[in-house]
Scaffold this motif. Structure first.
Motif, mmCIF file in Angstrom:
data_model
loop_
_atom_site.group_PDB
_atom_site.id
_atom_site.type_symbol
_atom_site.label_atom_id
_atom_site.label_comp_id
_atom_site.label_asym_id
_atom_site.label_seq_id
_atom_site.Cartn_x
_atom_site.Cartn_y
_atom_site.Cartn_z
ATOM 1 N N GLY A 65 0.838 -1.181 0.000
ATOM 2 C CA GLY A 65 0.000 0.000 0.000
ATOM 3 C C GLY A 65 0.880 1.241 0.000
ATOM 4 N N GLY A 66 0.636 2.157 0.911
ATOM 5 C CA GLY A 66 1.427 3.373 0.995
ATOM 6 C C GLY A 66 2.507 3.326 2.047
ATOM 7 N N TYR A 67 2.847 2.118 2.520
ATOM 8 C CA TYR A 67 3.834 1.990 3.588
ATOM 9 C C TYR A 67 5.036 1.151 3.167
ATOM 10 N N TYR A 68 6.199 1.613 3.586
ATOM 11 C CA TYR A 68 7.429 0.852 3.407
ATOM 12 C C TYR A 68 7.702 0.024 4.656
ATOM 13 N N PHE A 69 8.384 -1.113 4.442
ATOM 14 C CA PHE A 69 8.838 -1.961 5.542
ATOM 15 C C PHE A 69 10.328 -2.211 5.335
ATOM 16 N N LEU A 70 11.112 -1.926 6.365
ATOM 17 C CA LEU A 70 12.566 -1.998 6.294
ATOM 18 C C LEU A 70 13.091 -2.881 7.415
ATOM 19 N N THR A 71 13.908 -3.877 7.084
ATOM 20 C CA THR A 71 14.547 -4.684 8.116
ATOM 21 C C THR A 71 15.947 -4.159 8.372
ATOM 22 N N ALA A 72 16.416 -4.358 9.602
ATOM 23 C CA ALA A 72 17.731 -3.838 9.972
ATOM 24 C C ALA A 72 18.308 -4.637 11.129
ATOM 25 N N VAL A 73 19.633 -4.599 11.237
ATOM 26 C CA VAL A 73 20.341 -5.259 12.329
ATOM 27 C C VAL A 73 20.870 -4.189 13.290
ATOM 28 N N ASP A 74 20.407 -4.240 14.514
ATOM 29 C CA ASP A 74 20.909 -3.360 15.575
ATOM 30 C C ASP A 74 22.035 -4.126 16.269
ATOM 31 N N VAL A 75 23.270 -3.894 15.828
ATOM 32 C CA VAL A 75 24.416 -4.665 16.329
ATOM 33 C C VAL A 75 24.904 -4.087 17.656
ATOM 34 N N LYS A 76 24.915 -4.932 18.679
ATOM 35 C CA LYS A 76 25.440 -4.530 19.985
ATOM 36 C C LYS A 76 26.927 -4.864 20.094
ATOM 37 N N ARG A 77 27.304 -5.983 19.486
ATOM 38 C CA ARG A 77 28.720 -6.369 19.400
ATOM 39 C C ARG A 77 28.930 -7.103 18.090
ATOM 40 N N TRP A 78 29.836 -6.589 17.255
ATOM 41 C CA TRP A 78 30.078 -7.213 15.960
ATOM 42 C C TRP A 78 30.739 -8.579 16.140
ATOM 43 N N PRO A 79 30.411 -9.552 15.282
ATOM 44 C CA PRO A 79 31.065 -10.865 15.347
ATOM 45 C C PRO A 79 32.579 -10.732 15.228
ATOM 46 N N GLU A 80 33.295 -11.566 15.975
ATOM 47 C CA GLU A 80 34.751 -11.546 15.961
ATOM 48 C C GLU A 80 35.282 -12.808 15.294
ATOM 49 N N LYS A 81 36.272 -12.634 14.419
ATOM 50 C CA LYS A 81 36.883 -13.776 13.732
ATOM 51 C C LYS A 81 37.680 -14.624 14.722
ATOM 52 N N TYR A 82 37.594 -15.949 14.540
ATOM 53 C CA TYR A 82 38.399 -16.872 15.332
ATOM 54 C C TYR A 82 39.807 -16.959 14.741
ATOM 55 N N PRO A 83 40.824 -17.237 15.566
ATOM 56 C CA PRO A 83 42.170 -17.468 15.024
ATOM 57 C C PRO A 83 42.184 -18.643 14.052
ATOM 58 N N SER A 84 41.357 -19.650 14.343
ATOM 59 C CA SER A 84 41.176 -20.805 13.458
ATOM 60 C C SER A 84 39.733 -21.265 13.615
ATOM 61 N N PRO A 85 39.171 -21.948 12.606
ATOM 62 C CA PRO A 85 37.754 -22.331 12.647
ATOM 63 C C PRO A 85 37.377 -23.111 13.905
ATOM 64 N N VAL A 86 36.177 -22.828 14.394
ATOM 65 C CA VAL A 86 35.618 -23.512 15.562
ATOM 66 C C VAL A 86 34.286 -24.127 15.161
ATOM 67 N N ASP A 87 34.216 -25.459 15.199
ATOM 68 C CA ASP A 87 33.002 -26.184 14.812
ATOM 69 C C ASP A 87 32.527 -25.792 13.404
ATOM 70 N N GLY A 88 33.484 -25.506 12.523
ATOM 71 C CA GLY A 88 33.151 -25.174 11.149
ATOM 72 C C GLY A 88 32.844 -23.708 10.904
ATOM 73 N N PHE A 89 32.906 -22.867 11.940
ATOM 74 C CA PHE A 89 32.618 -21.440 11.800
ATOM 75 C C PHE A 89 33.903 -20.632 11.876
ATOM 76 N N ASP A 90 33.931 -19.528 11.096
ATOM 77 C CA ASP A 90 35.130 -18.683 11.089
ATOM 78 C C ASP A 90 35.035 -17.518 12.065
ATOM 79 N N ARG A 91 33.874 -17.370 12.733
ATOM 80 C CA ARG A 91 33.669 -16.260 13.668
ATOM 81 C C ARG A 91 32.579 -16.624 14.685
ATOM 82 N N ASP A 92 32.489 -15.830 15.740
ATOM 83 C CA ASP A 92 31.409 -16.061 16.697
ATOM 84 C C ASP A 92 30.148 -15.357 16.200
ATOM 85 N N THR A 93 29.078 -15.369 16.994
ATOM 86 C CA THR A 93 27.798 -14.836 16.523
ATOM 87 C C THR A 93 27.628 -13.347 16.792
#
Length: 307
Positions: A65-93
């Motif tokens: 209709g006449g309305y927009y809908f916008l999704t967004a991420v309100d980041v409190k702490r950005w994901p940090e890269k691991y020195p080496s993969p952990v359980d198949g992931f390269d960073r935390d959440t």
């Protein structure tokens, strides 16, 4: 009292039916119009909507209709890269909150809701099926878990549909019978089909690789006749130099074949590619309009119209 309730119910149903009919007509017209555009110079900036509220890290955009809908991420702490993969992931959440904003064509905020749960807080590209807005929310890392939601645009009520063991970055609604999910960088397409005897009424029917990765899809919309219009960008780096290219592409929803591509080198005054995340196509007076909302926090919706 009963008469008032019936009138209110009729108004809501009539509004939804009108939205569905208008959306289908626009879908068909967009698909017919696209091949006529061969250069970004055929598009001119015709309007800008300055949003007077904090938008955080913008992701997906649609309009009902006449309305927009916008999704967004309100980041409190950005994901940090691991020195080496952990359980198949390269960073935390990391840590954050998923948000959905509803605003009118002047930019006035009408409503907002939070979406997601625990480490799953990153909403992505969204689409409207004629009744509901579908929203994927994932962990903020490749291959992380996701939840697919749908939201009533009138009440902003959010309903959890199903879980996914992959990071979905965008969804497309093929009418109200199929939902396509694209994972991180759109390397794979998932497809769910309506099936009433399952817990949530849908079942996964396919997972296929994306063989056209010119643009890493950020947001996408169904435009009728088994076609979807996608927006995205890609980045290349050579030594100290880097280059980003955005664009739109028309793809089939059955074979994922790319039928049309248009690179867009347009940048915002803040230097972001116009194709950085949120995107919405529509027809106005027989002309194609493309809306983008690429800048974070203090966002402007840029509206381009094709000649």
């Amino acid at each position: 009292m009963k008469l008032k309730c019936l009138i209110a119910l009729f108004t809501v149903v009539s509004t939804l039916v009108a939205h569905q009919t208008a959306a289908q007509n626009e879908h068909d017209e967009i698909a017919r119009k696209l091949p006529g555009y061969t250069s970004e110079k055929q598009f001119s900036l015709i309007d800008s909507i300055v949003l007077p509220f904090q938008t955080f890290h913008t992701q997906g955009l649609t309009k009902v209709g006449g309305y927009y809908f916008l999704t967004a991420v309100d980041v409190k702490r950005w994901p940090e890269k691991y020195p080496s993969p952990v359980d198949g992931f390269d960073r935390d959440t990391g840590d954050g909150v998923g948000r959905v904003f509803k605003f009118d064509e002047s930019g006035k905020l009408v409503a907002q809701v939070t979406i997601g749960e625990k480490s799953i807080y990153h909403p992505g590209g969204i689409d409207f099926d004629g009744k509901y807005i579908w929203i994927p929310v994932c962990e903020y890392r490749p291959h992380g878990n996701s939840i697919v939601y749908r939201m009533d645009p009138l009440t902003m009520k959010v309903e959890k549909m199903w879980d996914v063991r992959d990071a979905l970055g965008a969804v497309v609604c093929v009418g109200n019978e199929e939902v396509i999910g694209m994972n991180w960088d759109a390397e794979h397409f998932y497809k769910w089909s309506r099936k009433d005897d399952t817990r949530h009424g849908w079942e996964l029917i396919s997972k296929e690789s994306n063989h056209m990765l010119t643009f890493k899809i950020q947001d996408a919309k169904y435009v009728g006749d088994t076609l979807m219009l996608c927006s995205g960008l890609n980045r290349w780096k050579h030594g100290e130099q880097s280059f980003a290219l955005g664009g739109i592409q028309l793809m089939r929803t059955d074979s994922y074949q790319t039928l049309y591509q248009l690179p867009l080198t347009i940048k915002t005054p803040r230097g972001a590619s116009i194709c950085n995340n949120p995107f919405f196509p529509e027809m106005k007076n027989g002309k194609l309009r493309l809306s983008f909302a690429p800048d974070d926090d203090h966002t402007v919706v840029y509206i381009y119209e094709g000649r």
